[in-house]
Design a protein around this motif. Structure first.
Motif, short mmCIF file in Angstrom:
data_model
loop_
_atom_site.label_atom_id
_atom_site.label_comp_id
_atom_site.label_asym_id
_atom_site.label_seq_id
_atom_site.Cartn_x
_atom_site.Cartn_y
_atom_site.Cartn_z
N PHE A 6 0.83 -1.19 0.00
CA PHE A 6 0.00 0.00 0.00
C PHE A 6 0.87 1.24 0.00
N LYS A 7 0.45 2.26 -0.72
CA LYS A 7 1.05 3.58 -0.59
C LYS A 7 0.36 4.24 0.59
N THR A 8 1.13 4.82 1.51
CA THR A 8 0.53 5.39 2.72
C THR A 8 0.99 6.83 2.95
N ASN A 9 0.41 7.44 3.95
CA ASN A 9 0.86 8.76 4.39
C ASN A 9 1.60 8.65 5.72
N ILE A 10 2.16 7.49 6.01
CA ILE A 10 3.00 7.27 7.18
C ILE A 10 4.38 7.82 6.84
N LYS A 11 4.85 8.81 7.61
CA LYS A 11 6.05 9.55 7.20
C LYS A 11 7.31 9.27 8.00
N CYS A 12 7.18 8.80 9.23
CA CYS A 12 8.37 8.71 10.08
C CYS A 12 8.22 7.60 11.12
N ALA A 13 9.26 7.43 11.91
CA ALA A 13 9.24 6.39 12.95
C ALA A 13 8.14 6.63 13.98
N ALA A 14 7.86 7.89 14.28
CA ALA A 14 6.78 8.19 15.23
C ALA A 14 5.42 7.77 14.66
N CYS A 15 5.25 7.96 13.37
CA CYS A 15 4.01 7.52 12.71
C CYS A 15 3.90 6.00 12.76
N VAL A 16 5.00 5.32 12.52
CA VAL A 16 5.01 3.86 12.58
C VAL A 16 4.64 3.41 13.99
N ALA A 17 5.19 4.07 14.99
CA ALA A 17 4.87 3.72 16.37
C ALA A 17 3.38 3.90 16.65
N LYS A 18 2.78 4.93 16.07
CA LYS A 18 1.35 5.19 16.29
C LYS A 18 0.47 4.11 15.65
N VAL A 19 0.84 3.63 14.46
CA VAL A 19 0.01 2.62 13.79
C VAL A 19 0.29 1.20 14.27
N THR A 20 1.40 0.99 14.97
CA THR A 20 1.80 -0.36 15.38
C THR A 20 0.71 -1.13 16.11
N PRO A 21 0.09 -0.60 17.15
CA PRO A 21 -0.92 -1.42 17.83
C PRO A 21 -2.11 -1.77 16.94
#
Length: 70
Positions: A6-21
């Protein structure tokens, strides 16, 4: 087993941390990864359901464009 991209609007490690759960709940831990270094910020999901992935991202406040099966 098919992988989805998927192409996403996840931009950084903090964004990855937010979507992880959300993604861990939807597709399982270690069944997804985001390439934040790519220009398309590609999310790759191992053997996942497109609808569940999109819903999980939306719950976290992000979005994904249509997937590509590989």
């Amino acid at each position: 087993m098919k992988n989805l991209k998927f192409k996403t609007n996840i931009k950084c490690a903090a964004c990855v941390a937010k979507v992880t759960p959300y993604l861990n709940e939807a597709v399982g831990e270690d069944n997804w990864k985001v390439d934040v270094e790519s220009s398309e910020k590609t999310l790759t999901v191992v053997d996942g359901d497109e609808v569940e992935v999109k819903q999980a991202l939306e719950k976290a406040g992000y979005r994904a464009e249509d997937s590509e099966s590989i």
